[in-house]
Enzyme design. Structure first.
Site, PDB file in Angstrom:
ATOM      1  N   LYS A  52       0.851  -1.188  -0.016  1.00 35.27           N
ATOM      2  CA  LYS A  52       0.020  -0.070  -0.085  1.00 35.27           C
ATOM      3  C   LYS A  52       0.865   1.484  -0.039  1.00 35.27           C
ATOM      4  O   LYS A  52       0.687   2.144  -0.955  1.00 35.27           O
ATOM      5  CB  LYS A  52      -0.691  -0.080   1.259  1.00 35.27           C
ATOM      6  CG  LYS A  52      -2.114  -1.116   0.990  1.00 35.27           C
ATOM      7  CD  LYS A  52      -2.756  -1.446   2.384  1.00 35.27           C
ATOM      8  CE  LYS A  52      -3.946  -2.419   2.145  1.00 35.27           C
ATOM      9  NZ  LYS A  52      -4.540  -2.868   3.476  1.00 35.27           N
ATOM     10  N   GLN A  96      -4.428  -1.788   9.691  1.00 32.80           N
ATOM     11  CA  GLN A  96      -4.203  -3.261   8.887  1.00 32.80           C
ATOM     12  C   GLN A  96      -4.812  -4.343   9.746  1.00 32.80           C
ATOM     13  O   GLN A  96      -4.574  -4.391  11.210  1.00 32.80           O
ATOM     14  CB  GLN A  96      -2.928  -3.221   8.398  1.00 32.80           C
ATOM     15  CG  GLN A  96      -2.609  -4.665   7.854  1.00 32.80           C
ATOM     16  CD  GLN A  96      -3.496  -4.714   6.495  1.00 32.80           C
ATOM     17  OE1 GLN A  96      -3.674  -3.378   5.852  1.00 32.80           O
ATOM     18  NE2 GLN A  96      -3.896  -5.893   5.853  1.00 32.80           N
ATOM     19  N   ASP A 119     -11.103   2.124   4.061  1.00 29.36           N
ATOM     20  CA  ASP A 119     -11.374   0.808   4.078  1.00 29.36           C
ATOM     21  C   ASP A 119     -12.799   0.647   4.008  1.00 29.36           C
ATOM     22  O   ASP A 119     -13.121  -0.602   3.453  1.00 29.36           O
ATOM     23  CB  ASP A 119     -10.644  -0.029   5.249  1.00 29.36           C
ATOM     24  CG  ASP A 119      -9.505  -0.529   5.072  1.00 29.36           C
ATOM     25  OD1 ASP A 119      -9.183  -1.146   4.197  1.00 29.36           O
ATOM     26  OD2 ASP A 119      -8.655  -0.575   6.230  1.00 29.36           O
TER      27      ASP A 119
END
Ligand code: GUN
Length: 293
Positions: A52, A96, A119
Site C-alpha cells: 500500500k 491493518q 477501508d
C-alpha cells in the site's frame, strides 16, 4: 475463456491516479495523504501494508506508516486514531487487520472518522453504501466491481451467486451486484456454510464469486458452462519447487475451472491487485471530499 487481468486493470487505474496527481500539483490542489497503522509483525500484514505504501509513492500520494508492538493497549491505539482524525493533512486512515485479540476491533473501526475511512469498514460507510449514497466501499468488493466495469461486462439480469458472507467481501459485493448500477442489476444469491445444496446453487450462476477462504474449493463440476468466475481467495500452500517455499492459490481450482468459463480472474494477478487500486481510489476520493475539489 478470457482472463480478467487484475494486473493490467490495476496498472491502468494507478497510472490514471498518477496523472491526476500531476494535474493536482499544477493546480496547487491538496495531495492525498494515507496513514496506515500496523500492529505487530504478522508476515501477511507486513506485505500488504508495504505494498500500500509503495503504491502511494508510485502515484505521488503522501503516506505515513505508524507501527505499534502487539502489546499496545486499546487506549493508545484509540488515541492514535483520534490524533489522525484531527490531523488536517491526513485524508485516509487504515488500521491493518487482524489486530491483537485484546483490542476490540469494532471500537477501533468506529473510532475512524467515516470521511477518512478509506477501508469502508465503518458502519456509516456500510450504511451509506446499502442506501446507494456516496460512500467509501471496502476495497475488495469495490475492486471486483471496477474490474467488471472496466471489462464492460453487462451484468443486468444475470444470476450472481456469492459464496461467503463476510462483512469485508461477501455481504458488500452481494449488495453492489444487486444495486441499480452498471455493473449491478444482478439477481443475487448468497451461499454460506449452512447452504443445503451448494452445487445446485453454483451451477445456476452466470457470475460466481468465491469468497469463502478455502483453497481450490470450487471445482469444475460446480460451474456452469460460460460462467464468469471471480476468485477472491488467497491461500499460501507449501510448495518445495518455489524459492519462497509456498505457492498462492485461490478459492477456485483454476486449471479445471478455467476452460469452462467465459471470464475468470487468476490468482495471483486478479482481485488482489484490484484491492490496492481501489484503496488508492478511495484515498483520492477522501481527499476530494474533504477539500471540496
Ligand atoms: N486485512 C485484510 N484485508 C484488509 C483490508 O482490506 N484492510 C485492512 N485494514 N486490513 C485488512
Amino acid at each position: 475463456m478470457e482472463l480478467l487481468d487484475g494486473k493490467k486493470v490495476s496498472q491502468e487505474i494507478i497510472e490514471e491516479l498518477r496523472l491526476e496527481i500531476l494535474q493536482r500539483i499544477s493546480e496547487h490542489k491538496k495531495i492525498p495523504h494515507l496513514a496506515a497503522v500496523l500492529v505487530g509483525h504478522d508476515g501477511g500484514s507486513e506485505t500488504y501494508v508495504a505494498s500500500k505504501v509503495k503504491h502511494c509513492e508510485k502515484i505521488g500520494f503522501k503516506s505515513t506508516l505508524i507501527r505499534f508492538e502487539d502489546s499496545v493497549s486499546e487506549e493508545i491505539l484509540l488515541k492514535e486514531v483520534q490524533r489522525l482524525n484531527e490531523d488536517d493533512d491526513v485524508d485516509g486512515i487504515l488500521v491493518q487487520l487482524p489486530i491483537p485479540k485484546h483490542i476490540d476491533v469494532e471500537k477501533i473501526t468506529e473510532a475512524i472518522s467515516p470521511v477518512k475511512d478509506v477501508d469502508g469498514f465503518h458502519p456509516v460507510n456500510i450504511g451509506r453504501m446499502v442506501k446507494g449514497l456516496p460512500a467509501h466501499v471496502a476495497a475488495t468488493p469495490y475492486g471486483i466491481w471496477l474490474m467488471l466495469q472496466r471489462y464492460k461486462i453487462n451484468t443486468a439480469g444475470m444470476h450472481c451467486v456469492v459464496i461467503g458472507r463476510s462483512d469485508i467481501v461477501g455481504k458488500p459485493i452481494s449488495l453492489l451486484m444487486a444495486q441499480n448500477t452498471q455493473p449491478g442489476n444482478a439477481t443475487v444469491t448468497i451461499c454460506h456454510s449452512r447452504t443445503k445444496d451448494l452445487k445446485a446453487m453454483t451451477l445456476q450462476a452466470d457470475i460466481l464469486i468465491a469468497a469463502l477462504g478455502k483453497a481450490e474449493f470450487v471445482k469444475a463440476d460446480m460451474v456452469k458452462d460460460g460462467a464468469i468466475v471471480i476468485d477472491v481467495g488467497i491461500t499460501r500452500l507449501p510448495d518445495a519447487t518455489k524459492k519462497s517455499g509456498y505457492k498462492i492459490v485461490g478459492d477456485v481450482a483454476f486449471n479445471e475451472v478455467a476452460p469452462k468459463c467465459c471470464y475468470i480472474t487468476p490468482v495471483p494477478g486478479g482481485v488482489g491487485l484490484m484491492t490496492i487500486a481501489s484503496l488508492m481510489m478511495n484515498t483520492m476520493n477522501a481527499c476530494k471530499m474533504r477539500t471540496g475539489n
